[in-house]
Design a protein around this motif. Sequence first.
Motif, PDB file in Angstrom:
ATOM      1  N   ARG A 220       0.776  -1.118   0.068  1.00  0.00           N
ATOM      2  CA  ARG A 220      -0.010  -0.005   0.113  1.00  0.00           C
ATOM      3  C   ARG A 220       0.784   1.273   0.098  1.00  0.00           C
ATOM      4  O   ARG A 220       1.684   1.697   1.041  1.00  0.00           O
ATOM      5  CB  ARG A 220      -0.974  -0.137   1.314  1.00  0.00           C
ATOM      6  CG  ARG A 220      -2.033   1.179   1.039  1.00  0.00           C
ATOM      7  CD  ARG A 220      -3.191   1.012   1.995  1.00  0.00           C
ATOM      8  NE  ARG A 220      -2.797   1.096   3.252  1.00  0.00           N
ATOM      9  CZ  ARG A 220      -3.145   0.257   4.410  1.00  0.00           C
ATOM     10  NH1 ARG A 220      -4.024  -0.457   3.937  1.00  0.00           N
ATOM     11  NH2 ARG A 220      -2.837   0.347   5.521  1.00  0.00           N
ATOM     12  N   HIS A 239      -4.903   1.608  13.649  1.00  0.00           N
ATOM     13  CA  HIS A 239      -5.200   0.062  13.342  1.00  0.00           C
ATOM     14  C   HIS A 239      -3.813  -0.754  13.657  1.00  0.00           C
ATOM     15  O   HIS A 239      -2.901  -0.362  13.874  1.00  0.00           O
ATOM     16  CB  HIS A 239      -5.331  -0.073  11.721  1.00  0.00           C
ATOM     17  CG  HIS A 239      -4.145   0.362  11.081  1.00  0.00           C
ATOM     18  ND1 HIS A 239      -4.008   1.494  10.798  1.00  0.00           N
ATOM     19  CD2 HIS A 239      -3.212  -0.428  10.360  1.00  0.00           C
ATOM     20  CE1 HIS A 239      -2.571   1.596  10.022  1.00  0.00           C
ATOM     21  NE2 HIS A 239      -2.370   0.393   9.596  1.00  0.00           N
ATOM     22  N   ASP A 241      -1.870  -4.091  11.617  1.00  0.00           N
ATOM     23  CA  ASP A 241      -1.822  -4.708  10.298  1.00  0.00           C
ATOM     24  C   ASP A 241      -2.322  -6.165  10.283  1.00  0.00           C
ATOM     25  O   ASP A 241      -1.865  -6.945  11.005  1.00  0.00           O
ATOM     26  CB  ASP A 241      -0.444  -4.696   9.685  1.00  0.00           C
ATOM     27  CG  ASP A 241      -0.157  -3.004   9.462  1.00  0.00           C
ATOM     28  OD1 ASP A 241      -1.032  -2.267   9.525  1.00  0.00           O
ATOM     29  OD2 ASP A 241       1.223  -2.889   9.198  1.00  0.00           O
ATOM     30  N   HIS A 296      -1.338   1.423  15.327  1.00  0.00           N
ATOM     31  CA  HIS A 296      -0.472   2.608  14.783  1.00  0.00           C
ATOM     32  C   HIS A 296      -1.437   3.750  13.857  1.00  0.00           C
ATOM     33  O   HIS A 296      -2.393   3.061  13.606  1.00  0.00           O
ATOM     34  CB  HIS A 296       0.786   2.340  14.130  1.00  0.00           C
ATOM     35  CG  HIS A 296       0.559   1.219  13.229  1.00  0.00           C
ATOM     36  ND1 HIS A 296       0.335   0.078  13.258  1.00  0.00           N
ATOM     37  CD2 HIS A 296       0.313   1.399  11.827  1.00  0.00           C
ATOM     38  CE1 HIS A 296       0.187  -0.854  12.198  1.00  0.00           C
ATOM     39  NE2 HIS A 296       0.307  -0.002  11.102  1.00  0.00           N
TER      40      HIS A 296
HETATM   41 NI    NI Z   1      -0.231  -0.383   9.077  1.00  0.00          NI
END
Ligand code: NI
Length: 367
Positions: A220, A239, A241, A296
Amino acid sequence: MASSDSLSSPFQTAFDFVSVESVQELALNKPNDIPKRYIRSEEERPSSTPLSSLLTVPVIDVEKLLLPSDNHERRKEMGILSKACIEWGFFQIVNHGIPHSLVDHMRGVTNEFFSLSLEEKKKYAPQAGDSQGYGNMFVVDEDQKLDWGDSIALALMPKKLVKLSLWPTTPSDYRNTLQSYTTEVERVAQMILSLFAENLQLKNDYFKEKFGEDPMVAVRMNLYPPCPRPDLVLGLSPHSDGAAITLLLQDEHIEGLQVRKNNKWVPIQPIPYALVVNIGDLIEVMTNGIYKSIEHRAVTNKERTRLSIAMFYFPGLDDEVAPASNLVDEEHPSLYGKFKQKEYMHYYTNTKLNGKKSLANFSKICE
Ligand code: NI
Ligand code: OGA
């Protein structure tokens, strides 16, 4: 949850993402008033959430980890790595061996892509029911708060998930550069996982075996334009990951990534050519919670556009994710059920970013 057999790609969505305006375009007009949908509630705003600028995320020198295993410097660095994984879930690596010229190039083509006209970029917008492409992912309902950033997300491996039509052709070396960068990052990701295994006293190739022949890799690329009111908005919602590990290339100069530690947000200062590594939800499961994925977020600033490139490394689509049996015993009972990578990824793709809730909520469904 979709049955795993009917699922051809975990990037499929059960609905079309709500389409939202490009933040880059929005920012060009330097709005005096930020549209309401970007303004966070009091508790979420950077201006009202406590910041800790005293702490710094550990920095690991990969060169030291390549020394012979009985070397004192290496042992010390392995100890720092272990502590970083247990106490932070985040660290930066330097001397990882990815050529600086390739890193520069990768940033260069990404910047060039984002500087194309909106019309041009929209050619790479996600198709209906899919989450790969240029746009704003994770917008699942009409009144959800929006992030002050644009992104392009692509599956890189395995081949059957790759949608080449969504890989930019301008600049002309975009695809080649992304391919070379992926190869390098995959190498580094595998090395890090073997060091994790060593620190956890698992077989060194434990994760390599579990990740199978065909690990999944996705990227991303995030662009955060300047914002007239950085105190009120977030570039990227809090969020953890959904991957096993993430290797993130931060902007060279501009700070913006923050990790949550003891309920404070700790900024990660950019180090030239370093990669930020973080534990994702799947390593939390595989280590039975010894290493945890950490929340984070990204914040914005008034003056400058910030770029970041996150590479996500996963086990293969059909590989089973479960706590390592060597890390489970009477004193440390298994904290998670087992599931296929693609089941979790599909779940993650279909929900909004929401702190650490993805793994918790998914685990409930699995029970
Ligand atoms: Ni992230
Ligand atoms: C991500 C991410 C942080 C950043 O893309 O998952 O956490 O600094 N990005 O862009």
